[in-house]
Design a protein around this motif. Structure first.
Motif, PDB file in Angstrom:
ATOM      1  N   ARG A  15      20.772  -0.743  -6.272  1.00 54.98           N
ATOM      2  CA  ARG A  15      20.955   0.604  -5.723  1.00 54.98           C
ATOM      3  C   ARG A  15      19.753   1.406  -6.211  1.00 54.98           C
ATOM      4  O   ARG A  15      19.694   1.848  -7.346  1.00 54.98           O
ATOM      5  N   LEU A  16      18.803   1.571  -5.310  1.00 53.56           N
ATOM      6  CA  LEU A  16      17.484   2.060  -5.673  1.00 53.56           C
ATOM      7  C   LEU A  16      16.968   3.008  -4.603  1.00 53.56           C
ATOM      8  O   LEU A  16      17.106   2.736  -3.411  1.00 53.56           O
ATOM      9  N   TRP A  32      17.407   4.675  -9.976  1.00 56.15           N
ATOM     10  CA  TRP A  32      18.095   3.385  -9.998  1.00 56.15           C
ATOM     11  C   TRP A  32      19.501   3.619 -10.512  1.00 56.15           C
ATOM     12  O   TRP A  32      19.705   4.267 -11.529  1.00 56.15           O
ATOM     13  N   TRP A  33      20.480   3.073  -9.817  1.00 58.14           N
ATOM     14  CA  TRP A  33      21.886   3.227 -10.182  1.00 58.14           C
ATOM     15  C   TRP A  33      22.471   1.839 -10.411  1.00 58.14           C
ATOM     16  O   TRP A  33      23.010   1.210  -9.494  1.00 58.14           O
ATOM     17  N   PRO A  34      22.345   1.308 -11.624  1.00 61.68           N
ATOM     18  CA  PRO A  34      22.862  -0.039 -11.892  1.00 61.68           C
ATOM     19  C   PRO A  34      24.394  -0.063 -11.852  1.00 61.68           C
ATOM     20  O   PRO A  34      25.043   0.970 -11.988  1.00 61.68           O
ATOM     21  N   ARG A  35      24.948  -1.235 -11.690  1.00 57.44           N
ATOM     22  CA  ARG A  35      26.405  -1.399 -11.628  1.00 57.44           C
ATOM     23  C   ARG A  35      27.041  -1.603 -13.001  1.00 57.44           C
ATOM     24  O   ARG A  35      28.242  -1.519 -13.150  1.00 57.44           O
ATOM     25  N   SER A  36      26.213  -1.899 -14.025  1.00 56.15           N
ATOM     26  CA  SER A  36      26.722  -2.112 -15.379  1.00 56.15           C
ATOM     27  C   SER A  36      25.630  -1.732 -16.374  1.00 56.15           C
ATOM     28  O   SER A  36      24.516  -1.384 -15.986  1.00 56.15           O
ATOM     29  N   GLY A  48      13.747  -7.261  -8.214  1.00 49.80           N
ATOM     30  CA  GLY A  48      13.753  -7.878  -6.894  1.00 49.80           C
ATOM     31  C   GLY A  48      13.752  -6.875  -5.755  1.00 49.80           C
ATOM     32  O   GLY A  48      13.379  -7.203  -4.636  1.00 49.80           O
ATOM     33  N   GLY A  49      14.144  -5.638  -6.033  1.00 54.73           N
ATOM     34  CA  GLY A  49      14.195  -4.606  -4.998  1.00 54.73           C
ATOM     35  C   GLY A  49      12.954  -3.727  -4.926  1.00 54.73           C
ATOM     36  O   GLY A  49      12.876  -2.844  -4.077  1.00 54.73           O
ATOM     37  N   LEU A  50      11.990  -3.968  -5.795  1.00 52.45           N
ATOM     38  CA  LEU A  50      10.786  -3.128  -5.813  1.00 52.45           C
ATOM     39  C   LEU A  50       9.800  -3.547  -4.729  1.00 52.45           C
ATOM     40  O   LEU A  50       9.761  -4.706  -4.331  1.00 52.45           O
ATOM     41  N   MET A 123      20.056  10.701  -6.958  1.00 48.50           N
ATOM     42  CA  MET A 123      19.095   9.721  -6.466  1.00 48.50           C
ATOM     43  C   MET A 123      18.169  10.335  -5.412  1.00 48.50           C
ATOM     44  O   MET A 123      16.967  10.079  -5.414  1.00 48.50           O
ATOM     45  N   ALA A 124      18.734  11.146  -4.529  1.00 47.10           N
ATOM     46  CA  ALA A 124      17.923  11.782  -3.497  1.00 47.10           C
ATOM     47  C   ALA A 124      16.898  12.725  -4.118  1.00 47.10           C
ATOM     48  O   ALA A 124      15.727  12.721  -3.724  1.00 47.10           O
TER      49      ALA A 124
END
Length: 131
Positions: A15-16, A32-36, A48-50, A123-124
């Motif tokens: 989530r980026l 970045w909004w990590p899940r944990s 991997g999302g960059l 994030m926005a």
């Protein structure tokens, strides 16, 4: 009787939200909004999302208070990433990514326990998106 093979679960995506490319330096390059809070699980998803233009990230600095304990380096996509930890309140909600020859990027880290209604505007704003 044959049993049908179940498809493997899809790998979650990071989530980026990144700010658009710019020639001017800025204090935050996205969010970045990590899940944990497990950096060993979350960091490979982030990297991997960059964008490919950011090059190979070889160094990551995170705040001790934000993340669970982990090693000083880890293997991500067949290359070693050096993990540095900072203490104190400076940079508590950021992650710093380093790519030799390409640059440095600082991302706001939205804590995983924040709900979507609160995470989205953060994030926005970090990505420079008008709301």
């Amino acid at each position: 009787m044959a049993t049908a093979l179940q498809p493997l679960p899809a790998q979650p995506v990071a989530r980026l939200r990144l700010a658009p490319p710019s020639t001017s330096p800025r204090p935050i390059d996205g969010a970045w909004w990590p899940r944990s809070r497990d950096l060993l699980v979350e960091l490979p998803l982030l990297l991997g999302g960059l964008p490919a233009a950011w090059g190979q990230i070889t160094g990551v600095t995170v705040n001790n208070a934000m993340w669970s304990a982990g090693p000083g380096r880890m293997l991500v996509a067949n290359h070693v990433v050096r993990l540095r930890r900072s203490a104190g309140s400076y940079g508590r909600h950021t992650v710093c990514l380093l790519s030799p020859g390409h640059g440095r990027w600082d991302l706001l880290v939205v804590p995983p326990e924040v709900d979507a209604a609160d995470a989205e505007p953060l994030m926005a704003a970090a990505a420079g998106e008008a709301r």
